[in-house]
Design a protein around this motif. Structure first.
Motif, PDB file in Angstrom:
ATOM      1  N   ALA A 140      61.829  -7.030   1.870  1.00 10.18           N
ATOM      2  CA  ALA A 140      60.494  -7.555   2.194  1.00 10.18           C
ATOM      3  C   ALA A 140      60.042  -8.557   1.139  1.00 10.18           C
ATOM      4  O   ALA A 140      59.440  -9.597   1.463  1.00 10.18           O
ATOM      5  N   ALA A 141      60.324  -8.266  -0.116  1.00  9.27           N
ATOM      6  CA  ALA A 141      59.960  -9.190  -1.195  1.00  9.27           C
ATOM      7  C   ALA A 141      60.647 -10.534  -1.006  1.00  9.27           C
ATOM      8  O   ALA A 141      60.048 -11.599  -1.214  1.00  9.27           O
ATOM      9  N   LYS A 142      61.931 -10.497  -0.604  1.00 10.04           N
ATOM     10  CA  LYS A 142      62.641 -11.746  -0.368  1.00 10.04           C
ATOM     11  C   LYS A 142      62.028 -12.527   0.788  1.00 10.04           C
ATOM     12  O   LYS A 142      61.928 -13.753   0.737  1.00 10.04           O
ATOM     13  N   LEU A 143      61.611 -11.812   1.840  1.00 12.43           N
ATOM     14  CA  LEU A 143      60.981 -12.482   2.976  1.00 12.43           C
ATOM     15  C   LEU A 143      59.666 -13.140   2.563  1.00 12.43           C
ATOM     16  O   LEU A 143      59.354 -14.258   2.984  1.00 12.43           O
ATOM     17  N   LEU A 144      58.894 -12.453   1.723  1.00 10.79           N
ATOM     18  CA  LEU A 144      57.619 -13.006   1.267  1.00 10.79           C
ATOM     19  C   LEU A 144      57.845 -14.205   0.346  1.00 10.79           C
ATOM     20  O   LEU A 144      57.016 -15.119   0.301  1.00 10.79           O
ATOM     21  N   GLU A 145      58.953 -14.192  -0.384  1.00 14.80           N
ATOM     22  CA  GLU A 145      59.275 -15.319  -1.265  1.00 14.80           C
ATOM     23  C   GLU A 145      59.736 -16.542  -0.479  1.00 14.80           C
ATOM     24  O   GLU A 145      59.364 -17.679  -0.795  1.00 14.80           O
ATOM     25  N   GLU A 195      54.073  -8.837   9.190  1.00 15.85           N
ATOM     26  CA  GLU A 195      55.337  -9.258   9.810  1.00 15.85           C
ATOM     27  C   GLU A 195      56.534  -8.887   8.942  1.00 15.85           C
ATOM     28  O   GLU A 195      57.554  -8.402   9.446  1.00 15.85           O
ATOM     29  N   ALA A 196      56.410  -9.087   7.628  1.00 12.42           N
ATOM     30  CA  ALA A 196      57.500  -8.738   6.715  1.00 12.42           C
ATOM     31  C   ALA A 196      57.732  -7.236   6.709  1.00 12.42           C
ATOM     32  O   ALA A 196      58.872  -6.766   6.705  1.00 12.42           O
ATOM     33  N   ALA A 197      56.639  -6.471   6.728  1.00 12.08           N
ATOM     34  CA  ALA A 197      56.763  -5.013   6.733  1.00 12.08           C
ATOM     35  C   ALA A 197      57.502  -4.535   7.980  1.00 12.08           C
ATOM     36  O   ALA A 197      58.414  -3.696   7.895  1.00 12.08           O
ATOM     37  N   MET A 198      57.128  -5.055   9.130  1.00 14.45           N
ATOM     38  CA  MET A 198      57.774  -4.638  10.381  1.00 14.45           C
ATOM     39  C   MET A 198      59.219  -5.108  10.448  1.00 14.45           C
ATOM     40  O   MET A 198      60.080  -4.412  10.971  1.00 14.45           O
ATOM     41  N   GLU A 199      59.487  -6.270   9.879  1.00 17.28           N
ATOM     42  CA  GLU A 199      60.843  -6.836   9.913  1.00 17.28           C
ATOM     43  C   GLU A 199      61.845  -5.941   9.166  1.00 17.28           C
ATOM     44  O   GLU A 199      63.010  -5.862   9.546  1.00 17.28           O
ATOM     45  N   VAL A 200      61.384  -5.254   8.111  1.00 18.23           N
ATOM     46  CA  VAL A 200      62.303  -4.427   7.318  1.00 18.23           C
ATOM     47  C   VAL A 200      62.216  -2.942   7.681  1.00 18.23           C
ATOM     48  O   VAL A 200      62.825  -2.107   7.016  1.00 18.23           O
ATOM     49  N   GLY A 201      61.461  -2.607   8.728  1.00 14.46           N
ATOM     50  CA  GLY A 201      61.498  -1.232   9.216  1.00 14.46           C
ATOM     51  C   GLY A 201      60.271  -0.376   8.987  1.00 14.46           C
ATOM     52  O   GLY A 201      60.285   0.808   9.326  1.00 14.46           O
ATOM     53  N   MET A 209      57.036  -3.023  -7.024  1.00 12.76           N
ATOM     54  CA  MET A 209      56.969  -4.400  -7.513  1.00 12.76           C
ATOM     55  C   MET A 209      55.828  -4.645  -8.504  1.00 12.76           C
ATOM     56  O   MET A 209      55.753  -5.718  -9.099  1.00 12.76           O
ATOM     57  N   GLY A 210      54.951  -3.661  -8.676  1.00 11.70           N
ATOM     58  CA  GLY A 210      53.884  -3.797  -9.661  1.00 11.70           C
ATOM     59  C   GLY A 210      52.683  -4.581  -9.185  1.00 11.70           C
ATOM     60  O   GLY A 210      51.766  -4.858  -9.968  1.00 11.70           O
ATOM     61  N   MET A 211      52.656  -4.942  -7.906  1.00 15.12           N
ATOM     62  CA  MET A 211      51.523  -5.669  -7.345  1.00 15.12           C
ATOM     63  C   MET A 211      51.542  -5.513  -5.825  1.00 15.12           C
ATOM     64  O   MET A 211      52.554  -5.086  -5.260  1.00 15.12           O
ATOM     65  N   THR A 212      50.453  -5.837  -5.176  1.00  8.48           N
ATOM     66  CA  THR A 212      50.391  -5.717  -3.724  1.00  8.48           C
ATOM     67  C   THR A 212      51.249  -6.803  -3.081  1.00  8.48           C
ATOM     68  O   THR A 212      51.546  -7.834  -3.711  1.00  8.48           O
ATOM     69  N   PRO A 213      51.648  -6.614  -1.805  1.00  5.65           N
ATOM     70  CA  PRO A 213      52.417  -7.665  -1.124  1.00  5.65           C
ATOM     71  C   PRO A 213      51.683  -9.002  -1.066  1.00  5.65           C
ATOM     72  O   PRO A 213      52.292 -10.059  -1.244  1.00  5.65           O
ATOM     73  N   SER A 214      50.379  -8.953  -0.838  1.00  5.82           N
ATOM     74  CA  SER A 214      49.609 -10.207  -0.760  1.00  5.82           C
ATOM     75  C   SER A 214      49.620 -10.937  -2.093  1.00  5.82           C
ATOM     76  O   SER A 214      49.781 -12.164  -2.150  1.00  5.82           O
ATOM     77  N   ARG A 215      49.453 -10.182  -3.168  1.00  7.09           N
ATOM     78  CA  ARG A 215      49.486 -10.785  -4.499  1.00  7.09           C
ATOM     79  C   ARG A 215      50.872 -11.345  -4.803  1.00  7.09           C
ATOM     80  O   ARG A 215      50.995 -12.438  -5.373  1.00  7.09           O
ATOM     81  N   TYR A 216      51.886 -10.618  -4.430  1.00 10.60           N
ATOM     82  CA  TYR A 216      53.264 -11.062  -4.660  1.00 10.60           C
ATOM     83  C   TYR A 216      53.537 -12.382  -3.945  1.00 10.60           C
ATOM     84  O   TYR A 216      54.107 -13.301  -4.520  1.00 10.60           O
ATOM     85  N   ARG A 217      53.109 -12.452  -2.684  1.00  9.96           N
ATOM     86  CA  ARG A 217      53.343 -13.678  -1.913  1.00  9.96           C
ATOM     87  C   ARG A 217      52.569 -14.849  -2.500  1.00  9.96           C
ATOM     88  O   ARG A 217      53.071 -15.980  -2.559  1.00  9.96           O
ATOM     89  N   SER A 218      51.334 -14.615  -2.946  1.00 13.89           N
ATOM     90  CA  SER A 218      50.515 -15.710  -3.470  1.00 13.89           C
ATOM     91  C   SER A 218      51.051 -16.251  -4.789  1.00 13.89           C
ATOM     92  O   SER A 218      50.846 -17.420  -5.116  1.00 13.89           O
ATOM     93  N   THR A 219      51.755 -15.397  -5.566  1.00 17.59           N
ATOM     94  CA  THR A 219      52.277 -15.841  -6.859  1.00 17.59           C
ATOM     95  C   THR A 219      53.716 -16.314  -6.797  1.00 17.59           C
ATOM     96  O   THR A 219      54.142 -17.127  -7.612  1.00 17.59           O
ATOM     97  N   ARG A 220      54.485 -15.816  -5.803  1.00 18.04           N
ATOM     98  CA  ARG A 220      55.915 -16.125  -5.812  1.00 18.04           C
ATOM     99  C   ARG A 220      56.458 -16.655  -4.482  1.00 18.04           C
ATOM    100  O   ARG A 220      57.591 -17.101  -4.414  1.00 18.04           O
ATOM    101  N   GLY A 221      55.655 -16.560  -3.441  1.00 16.71           N
ATOM    102  CA  GLY A 221      56.196 -16.892  -2.134  1.00 16.71           C
ATOM    103  C   GLY A 221      55.532 -18.075  -1.468  1.00 16.71           C
ATOM    104  O   GLY A 221      54.739 -18.798  -2.061  1.00 16.71           O
ATOM    105  N   LYS A 222      55.855 -18.236  -0.181  1.00 14.13           N
ATOM    106  CA  LYS A 222      55.284 -19.291   0.639  1.00 14.13           C
ATOM    107  C   LYS A 222      54.015 -18.802   1.309  1.00 14.13           C
ATOM    108  O   LYS A 222      53.873 -17.613   1.616  1.00 14.13           O
ATOM    109  N   ALA A 223      53.111 -19.710   1.556  1.00 12.80           N
ATOM    110  CA  ALA A 223      51.903 -19.363   2.306  1.00 12.80           C
ATOM    111  C   ALA A 223      52.291 -19.073   3.749  1.00 12.80           C
ATOM    112  O   ALA A 223      53.213 -19.693   4.289  1.00 12.80           O
ATOM    113  N   PRO A 224      51.600 -18.125   4.400  1.00 15.81           N
ATOM    114  CA  PRO A 224      51.918 -17.822   5.801  1.00 15.81           C
ATOM    115  C   PRO A 224      51.658 -19.013   6.694  1.00 15.81           C
ATOM    116  O   PRO A 224      50.721 -19.772   6.486  1.00 15.81           O
ATOM    117  N   GLU A 225      52.530 -19.169   7.675  1.00 13.48           N
ATOM    118  CA  GLU A 225      52.381 -20.300   8.607  1.00 13.48           C
ATOM    119  C   GLU A 225      51.397 -19.958   9.715  1.00 13.48           C
ATOM    120  O   GLU A 225      51.251 -18.812  10.084  1.00 13.48           O
TER     121      GLU A 225
END
Length: 296
Positions: free
Chosen positions: A246-251, A259-265, A280-296
């Protein structure tokens, strides 16, 4: 480098030069290396601190300036000692890098016997003996070549790698008595099958009963064996693997958190968010905002 990338499904180098090196900084309280295996061989060189590594059923405490050798197909993992931070460099390469176009004498006499464990070489390399100090010097030079990439560095890298295997072969410990580890080998092969089943089916609804069935073991016995080798229960490993995916998907994608949560089960967003923060030491939203792409 993100330690999530050092997984058995990662391509190291390319087909023309199947070798790569990585530097890993492990903060306090983190897993050094998740339990995994791959077809490539690997050297792990501690550059600061110390850590405990497990290769199949054996444990090694590796200090700064020392290295361990991981053979092709071996399960291995790394753990902090007293939650102390550490760092290491990893050299991962296909044994084919040492082959010639024909089935040559060096492959028959040295590389294949080492890869098949019919020739047992020293795994834990220290600097307290002459040949081991030479090996460490060669490994350090190889790492510098990989980092700086001077002209003809590929030849320099192969030269050092052949030198390393010459030292390992000339100072081998013994030939393997197959009967000694037959039971461990049987369990490890079952475990590798189970790990692959989890990775191939992580997006589906699977249970420990399903995983145990894929290796023809009872649920109770399988869970005990799994915990003994992986240091996690099957469910803990499944959840950890799902979170890393899921972390990779958010990145790398524009997926929303749900969507990422459902994609990985995962089918429960609150449960997913809690597990993600724990791992990961942070919420998924925080992780995506610091390391990933913005949602389309």
């Amino acid at each position: 480098m993100d330690k999530l990338l050092l997984k058995e499904d990662r391509i190291h180098g390319d087909a023309s030069f199947p070798l790569d090196s990585y530097h890993m900084d492990i903060p306090s309280g983190s897993i050094v290396l998740d339990c995994h295996w791959h077809e490539e061989m690997e050297f792990l060189l501690m550059t600061s601190g110390k850590a405990q590594f497990r290769i199949d059923t054996d444990y090694y405490e590796v200090n700064e300036g020392e290295c361990i050798f991981v053979n092709s197909g071996e399960l291995h993992a790394g753990f902090q000692i007293n939650d102390s931070p550490c760092s290491f460099k990893a050299l991962v390469f296909s044994p084919s890098l040492l082959y010639s176009s024909s089935f040559d004498l060096t492959r028959i006499s040295y590389i294949d016997p080492i890869m098949k464990n019919s020739l047992i070489v020293k795994r834990h390399i220290k600097s307290d003996t002459g040949w081991q100090s030479q090996l460490l010097d060669r490994l350090l030079k190889l790492m510098v070549y990989m980092q700086d990439k001077p002209p003809a560095y590929e030849l320099m890298v192969k030269s050092e790698l052949f030198g390393i295997f010459a030292l390992l072969s000339a100072n081998c410990i013994s030939s393997l008595n197959v009967a000694e580890r037959s039971q461990d080998h049987f369990r490890l092969e079952k475990l590798k099958t189970a790990l692959k089943y989890i990775q191939d089916n992580h997006s589906k609804k699977i249970s420990t009963v399903d995983i145990a069935a894929c290796v023809d073991m009872s649920e109770g016995h399988f869970c005990r064996v799994f915990k003994q080798y992986v240091k996690k229960t099957p469910v803990e490993y499944l959840n950890h693997y799902r979170i890393t995916r899921a972390a990779k998907l958010l990145e790398e994608t524009g997926m929303k958190v749900l969507e990422a949560a459902m994609e990985v089960g995962f089918d429960n967003l609150s449960y997913f968010t809690g597990l993600f923060k724990r791992h990961m030491g942070m919420t998924p939203s925080r992780y995506r905002s610091t390391r990933g792409k913005a949602p389309e």
